[in-house]
Motif scaffolding. Structure first.
Motif, PDB file in Angstrom:
ATOM      1  N   CYS A 270      38.786  44.466  43.207  1.00 39.18           N
ATOM      2  CA  CYS A 270      38.075  43.832  44.333  1.00 39.18           C
ATOM      3  C   CYS A 270      36.678  44.426  44.481  1.00 39.18           C
ATOM      4  CB  CYS A 270      38.821  44.141  45.630  1.00 39.18           C
ATOM      5  SG  CYS A 270      39.833  42.820  46.169  1.00 39.18           S
ATOM      6  N   LEU A 271      36.638  45.753  44.425  1.00 38.48           N
ATOM      7  CA  LEU A 271      35.364  46.455  44.587  1.00 38.48           C
ATOM      8  C   LEU A 271      34.397  46.081  43.463  1.00 38.48           C
ATOM      9  CD1 LEU A 271      34.182  48.722  46.479  1.00 38.48           C
ATOM     10  CD2 LEU A 271      34.690  50.286  44.627  1.00 38.48           C
ATOM     11  N   ILE A 272      34.921  46.012  42.255  1.00 33.40           N
ATOM     12  CA  ILE A 272      34.073  45.679  41.102  1.00 33.40           C
ATOM     13  C   ILE A 272      33.471  44.281  41.276  1.00 33.40           C
ATOM     14  CG2 ILE A 272      34.117  45.183  38.615  1.00 33.40           C
ATOM     15  CD1 ILE A 272      36.254  47.419  38.394  1.00 33.40           C
ATOM     16  N   CYS A 273      34.328  43.321  41.606  1.00 29.51           N
ATOM     17  CA  CYS A 273      33.844  41.929  41.742  1.00 29.51           C
ATOM     18  C   CYS A 273      32.805  41.829  42.865  1.00 29.51           C
ATOM     19  CB  CYS A 273      34.996  40.982  42.036  1.00 29.51           C
ATOM     20  SG  CYS A 273      36.134  40.850  40.679  1.00 29.51           S
ATOM     21  N   SER A 274      33.107  42.458  44.001  1.00 28.27           N
ATOM     22  CA  SER A 274      32.180  42.332  45.130  1.00 28.27           C
ATOM     23  C   SER A 274      30.853  43.037  44.820  1.00 28.27           C
ATOM     24  CB  SER A 274      32.801  42.885  46.399  1.00 28.27           C
ATOM     25  OG  SER A 274      33.199  44.200  46.187  1.00 28.27           O
ATOM     26  N   ASP A 275      30.906  44.200  44.206  1.00 27.67           N
ATOM     27  CA  ASP A 275      29.676  44.916  43.828  1.00 27.67           C
ATOM     28  C   ASP A 275      28.798  44.055  42.936  1.00 27.67           C
ATOM     29  OD1 ASP A 275      30.333  47.168  45.121  1.00 27.67           O
ATOM     30  OD2 ASP A 275      30.796  48.368  43.357  1.00 27.67           O
ATOM     31  N   PHE A 276      29.461  43.444  41.973  1.00 27.76           N
ATOM     32  CA  PHE A 276      28.736  42.636  40.990  1.00 27.76           C
ATOM     33  C   PHE A 276      27.966  41.512  41.683  1.00 27.76           C
ATOM     34  CE2 PHE A 276      28.723  38.983  38.054  1.00 27.76           C
ATOM     35  CZ  PHE A 276      27.946  39.527  37.043  1.00 27.76           C
TER      36      PHE A 276
ATOM     37  N   THR B 205      31.842  41.565  32.782  1.00 27.40           N
ATOM     38  CA  THR B 205      32.588  42.419  31.845  1.00 27.40           C
ATOM     39  C   THR B 205      31.852  43.731  31.634  1.00 27.40           C
ATOM     40  OG1 THR B 205      32.229  40.446  30.508  1.00 27.40           O
ATOM     41  CG2 THR B 205      34.187  41.707  30.025  1.00 27.40           C
ATOM     42  N   ASP B 206      30.515  43.635  31.499  1.00 21.39           N
ATOM     43  CA  ASP B 206      29.731  44.860  31.307  1.00 21.39           C
ATOM     44  C   ASP B 206      29.832  45.752  32.543  1.00 21.39           C
ATOM     45  OD1 ASP B 206      29.017  44.085  28.848  1.00 21.39           O
ATOM     46  OD2 ASP B 206      26.901  43.672  29.286  1.00 21.39           O
ATOM     47  N   TYR B 207      29.755  45.119  33.717  1.00 19.85           N
ATOM     48  CA  TYR B 207      29.817  45.926  34.938  1.00 19.85           C
ATOM     49  C   TYR B 207      31.211  46.569  35.099  1.00 19.85           C
ATOM     50  CZ  TYR B 207      29.441  47.562  39.655  1.00 19.85           C
ATOM     51  OH  TYR B 207      29.448  48.391  40.745  1.00 19.85           O
TER      52      TYR B 207
ATOM     53  N   ARG C  48      25.530  57.143  35.931  1.00 20.78           N
ATOM     54  CA  ARG C  48      24.564  56.243  36.560  1.00 20.78           C
ATOM     55  C   ARG C  48      24.363  55.014  35.679  1.00 20.78           C
ATOM     56  NH1 ARG C  48      21.138  59.248  40.106  1.00 20.78           N
ATOM     57  NH2 ARG C  48      22.494  60.803  41.051  1.00 20.78           N
ATOM     58  N   ALA C  49      24.139  53.906  36.341  1.00 18.27           N
ATOM     59  CA  ALA C  49      23.989  52.644  35.616  1.00 18.27           C
ATOM     60  C   ALA C  49      22.843  52.704  34.600  1.00 18.27           C
ATOM     61  CB  ALA C  49      23.754  51.521  36.607  1.00 18.27           C
ATOM     62  N   ASN C  50      21.711  53.321  35.004  1.00 20.92           N
ATOM     63  CA  ASN C  50      20.579  53.309  34.065  1.00 20.92           C
ATOM     64  C   ASN C  50      20.794  54.212  32.851  1.00 20.92           C
ATOM     65  OD1 ASN C  50      20.384  55.542  35.558  1.00 20.92           O
ATOM     66  ND2 ASN C  50      18.246  55.294  36.197  1.00 20.92           N
ATOM     67  N   ASP C  51      21.731  55.127  32.955  1.00 20.69           N
ATOM     68  CA  ASP C  51      22.068  55.952  31.784  1.00 20.69           C
ATOM     69  C   ASP C  51      23.058  55.232  30.879  1.00 20.69           C
ATOM     70  OD1 ASP C  51      20.582  58.151  32.549  1.00 20.69           O
ATOM     71  OD2 ASP C  51      22.196  58.980  33.783  1.00 20.69           O
ATOM     72  N   PHE C  52      23.964  54.488  31.510  1.00 21.62           N
ATOM     73  CA  PHE C  52      25.118  54.008  30.763  1.00 21.62           C
ATOM     74  C   PHE C  52      25.007  52.546  30.306  1.00 21.62           C
ATOM     75  CE2 PHE C  52      29.585  52.726  30.222  1.00 21.62           C
ATOM     76  CZ  PHE C  52      30.030  53.755  29.419  1.00 21.62           C
ATOM     77  N   ILE C  53      24.511  51.691  31.200  1.00 28.01           N
ATOM     78  CA  ILE C  53      24.505  50.254  30.870  1.00 28.01           C
ATOM     79  C   ILE C  53      23.759  49.954  29.548  1.00 28.01           C
ATOM     80  CG2 ILE C  53      23.802  47.928  31.669  1.00 28.01           C
ATOM     81  CD1 ILE C  53      26.078  48.941  33.396  1.00 28.01           C
TER      82      ILE C  53
END
Lengths: 493, 298
Positions: A79-85, A172-174, A191-196
């Motif tokens: 739920c958290l993943i979908c809403s964040d996205f 999927t990436d998120y 952190r997203a900018n390190d990992f994405i």
């Protein structure tokens, strides 16, 4: 017989292997998980060149790993993943006040999960205890890793708001970024900018990366299962009834816990980093020889780096940091440390832990103001390291004790009833513990140059030797795992 | 070497992890143990679930004997304790009331040891009152928090404590931490190993006062202990403590009253356990506390 292992797997056993256990979540250090991870790597090798399929494959495995640990709470996470996205995409499109409001609502939403699961039980318990209410509290369970993924979710939303990172295009990436199994249970927070950006990079694994990964996994297992768990049994023994133990025993358990905590956390981080490397992903270091810090400010830059940075970047700096008046920046510092303490749980001892470190940080800042030039002599460094280490170790009493009263009890006994003359007889009774403490101290206080030198030597070993080394370490863990310290050693003191 | 020109180093990584573990697991299944330089190589206990539980068919469950509580004795107990005793009578575990031989001790004063998980920590205070009332000596209480039958069966702690305190009667309270355990076969094996350790000593095995349904651990203990030595507490209706997991002080008193009633009249190894006139007397003997739980980070 050995063949039973392969042929004797029944349908029931398969169901059992795929079911979850809230009581005993699957950990990276479990032998069964490492075995499973080995098989997972075969599939990964086949799919590693197809980035889309690689992402889906790892995501599926991560979700399975989380399901094994938290069962139905996977839905909360999903739920958290979908809403964040979706919220991140909305935040990016809005401007001005609307953007701000949206961010606030998103943060409240993300935090609500953590607050509900982490603190409701304490609130209900206190309400029943002190207000005479009768709220029910049946089989309360804290979903594994909820702190870490909530912090990660917040960092992502804030970064998108600040335009530090663009919103991730694909869900999927998120989901991959959020659920990546090596870090999901105990961090580090990535952190997203390190990992994405790594998600679209091809998998590169060469001999050096392989050796480095195997070394991280192996040392992680040694730290966690061999050293931390053994020291932990002694710490628990003392901790269960502080009043029944002598000052010296509390003193030794203080060292044991300091080492246990470090080896436990850094060992787990090592395994996580090692496994991520094997998959071709880089996770930042979470510990940088923290007990070699010469002061408390430096300690917090080296200890659980991802959490410390998260508090700094997402709470301390937005609230003014050190930009305002001196007094307000000091108050803020103490507030942040207390907040960090409360993150462990809503208890007096954790508030005390936060205050202890917050006040120390302020004192150190004031000290630096008046004595800006620090001595660079070796003797000064050694003394500074020892003082910092002991200060931090005293603070850990509030973390390890089961209550505030127990922590005070332990500290009182330590300061009033320690007799170092008992050290010899203690060492005679518990030679293995003393030996392990000395080894732990040797590792923790090892000079950086020596660490690098040894690391280089180990890295020169042929790749095949890691198979044997790994086998030896596994057997060593099994050899020592069941050995408990003698349970009534304290009777003689 | 292998990795320099290897197109699939990930395969090699997979093998590096699987091969050593496969050797470890395979060794676990070998009928004999290996020694290196006189040191026996221990086997890995498959605690993490690779070996699943063997589900027993109902017909496989060995019938054993659990004594009913003597009706006369019930009259001595407080009313609230009586209520739970009544519920106890409907417990599923009273499957066979065939006779078993009761071993009445010649000693009227016993050296009593109580050991078990956190519930033992609550019961020991109540047992202390009973011991003082009946002239027994509570030699020690061994509270192993978060422990399961695996700890009690396979660590040498129990043996050492028995050796040290030389009890003539043992109360064993274990099971609360494995109510959800599904690997029943493994735990039953451990329960039998523990029962073997207790051979030669008069004992009573008290099942956990569970507030949730268990997956068969009570049955595993029930069928492992000697007939007439297991007291099932699973259907007792005891007041809960603030953690909702353990009984509160009153709950422990009621529980101990029920146990006392059973052990003094109907257990295989009876023990004089008249209700104490004075309660909440301080324990003067040693309370040994251990914690079996693992630190798991946050």
């Amino acid at each position: 017989m050995a063949i039973n292992f392969i042929t004797g797997i029944s349908w029931d056993q398969l169901i059992y292997a795929t079911s979850y256990s809230l009581q005993a979540p699957l950990l990276l250090s479990d032998f069964s998980f490492i075995f499973l991870f080995g098989f997972f790597l075969f599939g990964y090798a086949l799919l590693s060149k197809e980035i889309k399929w690689r992402t889906i494959y790892v995501l599926a495995f991560s979700l399975f790993f989380y399901y094994k640990s938290s069962g139905p709470f996977l839905l909360v996470f999903a739920c958290l993943i979908c809403s964040d996205f979706l919220l991140a995409k909305l935040i990016e499109k809005k401007e001005g006040t609307k953007k701000k409001i949206l961010l606030c609502l998103s943060l409240i939403y993300s935090l609500s999960f953590l607050l509900y699961f982490k603190y409701s039980s304490t609130i209900i318990h206190n309400s029943n205890e002190y207000l005479g209410t009768n709220f029910s509290l049946n089989d309360w369970f804290l979903p594994v890793g909820i702190s870490f993924y909530t912090f990660q979710s917040i960092s992502y939303l804030v970064d998108v708001y600040r335009r530090d990172v663009p919103p991730v295009k694909s869900i999927t990436d998120y989901a991959f970024y959020m659920t990546f199994f090596p870090h999901i249970i105990a961090g580090p927070i990535i952190r997203a900018n390190d990992f994405i950006p790594q998600l679209s990079a091809p998998t590169i694994l060469n001999s050096a990366t392989y050796k480095e990964s195997m070394m991280r996994i192996t040392t992680g297992l040694i730290k966690k299962l061999l050293i931390a768990d053994y020291l932990g049994t002694y710490v628990s023994l003392i901790n269960e009834s502080p009043i029944n133990h002598t000052g010296l025993e509390h003193f030794i358990s203080m060292y044991a816990f300091s080492f246990q905590l470090y080896f436990d956390l850094s060992g787990y981080a090592d395994i996580a980093i090692g496994m991520a490397h094997l998959l071709g992903f880089r996770i930042k270091e979470n510990f940088d020889s923290p007990y070699l810090a010469r002061n408390i400010t430096s300690f917090w830059r080296k200890w659980h780096i991802s959490i410390s940075n998260w508090f700094k970047d997402y709470i301390y700096i937005p609230m003014g940091g050190n930009k305002g008046k001196l007094i307000s920046s000091y108050t803020l510092l103490i507030f942040i440390m207390v907040l960090g303490g409360l993150w462990h749980g809503m208890e007096k001892r954790f508030i005390m832990l936060g205050l202890f470190h917050g006040v120390a940080l302020v004192i150190h800042k004031v000290y630096l103001k008046y004595v800006p030039m620090q001595s660079k002599s070796k003797v000064f460094s050694i003394i500074a390291v020892l003082i910092t280490f002991h200060f931090v170790s005293f603070g850990w009493f509030f973390l390890r004790a089961s209550s505030f009263d127990y922590a005070i009890q332990s500290l009182t006994i330590l300061f009033t009833k320690t007799n170092f003359m008992q050290l010899y007889s203690f060492a005679m009774e518990r030679p293995e513990l003393i030996l392990l403490l000395l080894i732990s101290g040797g590792i923790v206080f090892m000079p950086r140059q020596l660490k690098v030198y040894l690391n280089d030597k180990i890295m020169k070993l042929p790749a095949i030797s890691w198979v044997f080394l790994f086998l030896i370490v596994l057997q060593l863990i099994i050899q020592f795992k069941d050995q408990l310290p003698h349970p009534f050693i304290y009777l003689q003191f | 070497m292998f990795l320099k020109n290897n197109k699939s180093p990930i395969f090699f990584s997979a093998l590096s992890l699987i091969v050593p573990l496969l050797l470890i697991f395979t060794y676990n299944y070998l009928g004999h143990t290996l020694k290196i330089g006189g040191i026996t190589l221990k086997k890995f206990l498959m605690e993490e679930g690779l070996i699943a539980n063997e589900k027993k068919k109902p017909s496989d469950v060995k019938k054993t004997y659990l004594a009913k509580i003597n009706e006369e004795k019930k009259q001595q107990l407080k009313e609230d304790s009586l209520k739970i005793v009544t519920q106890k009578d409907s417990a599923n575990f009273i499957v066979d009331t065939s006779k078993f031989e009761q071993f009445i001790s010649q000693n009227s004063e016993e050296r009593v040891l109580i050991m078990g998980d956190s519930e033992c920590g609550g019961l020991c205070k109540q047992l202390n009152d009973y011991c003082i009332q009946n002239g027994h000596k509570l030699v020690a209480s061994f509270v192993w928090n978060s422990a399961t039958i695996l700890n009690f069966a396979y660590a040498d702690t129990v043996t050492q404590i028995i050796k040290k305190y030389k009890p003539t009667y043992i109360f064993l309270v274990v099971g609360l931490n494995e109510l959800y355990a599904k690997d029943i076969a493994k735990r039953k094996k451990a329960a039998m190993a523990l029962a073997k350790k207790l051979e030669g000593i008069r004992y009573s095995w008290i099942g956990p006062a569970n507030y949730v349904k268990d997956y068969g651990i009570n049955n595993a203990f029930f069928t492992s202990a000697l007939p007439g030595t297991f007291f099932s507490s699973k259907d007792l209706n005891l007041p809960k403590g603030s953690d909702n997991r353990h009984p509160n002080t009153e709950g422990y008193r009621m529980w101990m009253d029920t146990i006392a009633s059973w052990v003094s009249t109907s257990a295989k190894y009876p023990l004089q356990m008249n209700e104490p006139i004075k309660r909440k007397q301080g324990i003067k003997s040693k309370i040994i506390s251990l914690n079996a739980s693992k630190y798991r980070g946050y």
